[in-house]
Scaffold this motif. Structure first.
Motif, PDB file in Angstrom:
ATOM      1  N   SER A   1       0.814  -1.215   0.000  1.00  0.00           N
ATOM      2  CA  SER A   1       0.000   0.000   0.000  1.00  0.00           C
ATOM      3  C   SER A   1       0.850   1.270   0.000  1.00  0.00           C
ATOM      4  O   SER A   1       0.437   2.296  -0.553  1.00  0.00           O
ATOM      5  N   ASN A   2       2.059   1.207   0.585  1.00  0.00           N
ATOM      6  CA  ASN A   2       2.896   2.410   0.604  1.00  0.00           C
ATOM      7  C   ASN A   2       3.582   2.677  -0.728  1.00  0.00           C
ATOM      8  O   ASN A   2       4.292   3.673  -0.878  1.00  0.00           O
ATOM      9  N   GLN A   3       3.357   1.799  -1.707  1.00  0.00           N
ATOM     10  CA  GLN A   3       3.856   2.014  -3.073  1.00  0.00           C
ATOM     11  C   GLN A   3       2.750   2.494  -4.004  1.00  0.00           C
ATOM     12  O   GLN A   3       2.995   2.697  -5.192  1.00  0.00           O
ATOM     13  N   ILE A   4       1.550   2.657  -3.460  1.00  0.00           N
ATOM     14  CA  ILE A   4       0.379   2.980  -4.285  1.00  0.00           C
ATOM     15  C   ILE A   4      -0.226   4.306  -3.851  1.00  0.00           C
ATOM     16  O   ILE A   4      -0.392   4.580  -2.660  1.00  0.00           O
ATOM     17  N   ALA A   5      -0.572   5.123  -4.833  1.00  0.00           N
ATOM     18  CA  ALA A   5      -1.418   6.296  -4.616  1.00  0.00           C
ATOM     19  C   ALA A   5      -2.621   6.166  -5.536  1.00  0.00           C
ATOM     20  O   ALA A   5      -2.595   5.420  -6.515  1.00  0.00           O
TER      21      ALA A   5
ATOM     22  N   PRO B   1      -5.266   8.940   4.238  1.00  0.00           N
ATOM     23  CA  PRO B   1      -3.881   9.310   3.919  1.00  0.00           C
ATOM     24  C   PRO B   1      -3.800  10.772   3.493  1.00  0.00           C
ATOM     25  O   PRO B   1      -4.841  11.431   3.308  1.00  0.00           O
ATOM     26  N   PRO B   2      -2.603  11.306   3.316  1.00  0.00           N
ATOM     27  CA  PRO B   2      -2.466  12.684   2.844  1.00  0.00           C
ATOM     28  C   PRO B   2      -3.221  12.909   1.538  1.00  0.00           C
ATOM     29  O   PRO B   2      -3.201  12.066   0.639  1.00  0.00           O
TER      30      PRO B   2
ATOM     31  N   LEU C   1      -4.707   1.353   3.420  1.00  0.00           N
ATOM     32  CA  LEU C   1      -4.979   2.508   2.562  1.00  0.00           C
ATOM     33  C   LEU C   1      -3.757   2.853   1.721  1.00  0.00           C
ATOM     34  O   LEU C   1      -2.618   2.565   2.111  1.00  0.00           O
ATOM     35  N   PRO C   2      -3.965   3.484   0.575  1.00  0.00           N
ATOM     36  CA  PRO C   2      -2.820   3.926  -0.225  1.00  0.00           C
ATOM     37  C   PRO C   2      -2.018   4.990   0.511  1.00  0.00           C
ATOM     38  O   PRO C   2      -2.493   5.594   1.485  1.00  0.00           O
TER      39      PRO C   2
ATOM     40  N   LEU D   1     -13.574   5.039  -2.610  1.00  0.00           N
ATOM     41  CA  LEU D   1     -12.687   3.904  -2.391  1.00  0.00           C
ATOM     42  C   LEU D   1     -11.982   4.021  -1.043  1.00  0.00           C
ATOM     43  O   LEU D   1     -11.851   3.034  -0.306  1.00  0.00           O
ATOM     44  N   LEU D   2     -11.546   5.217  -0.689  1.00  0.00           N
ATOM     45  CA  LEU D   2     -10.928   5.411   0.628  1.00  0.00           C
ATOM     46  C   LEU D   2     -11.908   5.042   1.737  1.00  0.00           C
ATOM     47  O   LEU D   2     -11.538   4.380   2.719  1.00  0.00           O
TER      48      LEU D   2
END
Length: 297
Positions: free
Chosen positions: A135-139, A229-230, A164-165, A153-154
């Motif tokens: 997930s930390n590789q996806i936005a 996420p941000p 979460l992304p 989706l969030l």
């Protein structure tokens, strides 16, 4: 209008709309919409494939890191738009962000109503998680109706306790199916793409029942936004949906979410799609790239 480039863009949009009548088929509108936005001026490598029945496209600039992915949802009121209409925008984001972009042709109305589009978005995100991406590789990102899918989706991932992304980007997002903001009236004379009656008509076509308008998966503005996420939200000052972005940003900020809200002077709905003509659109996309570079590992 002092901005001559923007005036020319608005004339192009108005010419497309003027060519439609009550007898124009949805299929013809979709072709016209793709032609209006399809510039493909940014050189990228592409690869089409399917996730079950879902048509997808990888888009990668030569500087893209294959370990970083932006999942992109196109706009078009849930009725129009495709990975073709939005390829140049996705290509530019790939260039400035250094990410591979995955675009999807989610199911559209009137053939497929809520929550079909969200199901496709969820399946694409799940496919990434199941195929080697953390997930930390996806936005995730999207414009207009695609921005709605970002928020929805969030909400869905949060409710299911799925990772979460790392970040999310909303461009001129449509976040309230009831279109309650006063900017639907105060910006009406400036917006060549959306009007209040049109938004409500699209909402009726998208939703199964009137009650769905209050469902956070249809109207992300109705959701609890804790733990997101941000977020980067970019919106034009001359679009009727401006209030959706302002209200969502305020609500997210109050929930402790890191939010960057950018209101672009004179810009119209989904102005990013005209990056070949508008310097402001290119600057906005550069900022998207910077935002994603800072948040994707």
């Amino acid at each position: 209008m002092k901005n001559e480039a923007l005036a020319k863009v608005i004339k192009r949009v108005q010419k497309t709309y003027a060519g439609w009548s009550k007898d124009t088929s949805v299929a013809d509108m979709r072709v016209d919409w793709d032609n209006l936005f399809n510039g493909n001026t940014t050189p990228v490598e592409t690869c089409d494939f399917h996730i079950n029945a879902l048509h997808c496209r990888w888009i990668a600039h030569q500087n893209a890191d294959s370990n970083k992915v932006l999942l992109y949802f196109h706009g078009g009121g849930f009725r129009l738009g495709s990975i073709d209409s939005h390829q140049d925008l996705m290509a530019r984001i790939s260039q400035f962000s250094g990410c591979k972009v995955l675009g999807i042709n989610y199911r559209l109305i009137p053939e497929h109503r809520f929550p079909a589009a969200l199901e496709d978005a969820f399946n694409a995100y799940s496919w990434l998680l199941n195929n080697g991406y953390s997930s930390n590789q996806i936005a995730i990102a999207g414009d207009s109706a695609g921005g709605n899918l970002v928020g929805a989706l969030l909400n869905q991932l949060n409710s299911l306790d799925i990772a979460l992304p790392a970040a999310a980007v909303m461009l001129s997002p449509w976040l309230d199916m009831k279109a309650t903001s006063d900017t639907y009236q105060s910006r009406a004379k400036f917006d060549p793409i959306h009007q209040h009656k049109m938004i409500l008509a699209l909402a009726r076509d998208y939703l199964r029942t009137e009650a769905d308008a209050d469902d956070p998966l249809a109207s992300p503005l109705c959701a609890s936004l804790d733990g997101l996420p941000p977020l980067l939200i970019q919106v034009g000052d001359h679009e009727v949906g401006l209030g959706d972005s302002i209200q969502y940003a305020d609500k997210a900020t109050n929930a402790g979410v890191e939010v960057e809200l950018e209101v672009w002077d004179e810009m119209i709905h989904a102005f990013h799609l005209f990056a070949a003509d508008l310097p402001e659109a290119n600057r906005a996309i550069e900022k998207i790239g910077e935002f994603l570079r800072q948040r994707l590992n």
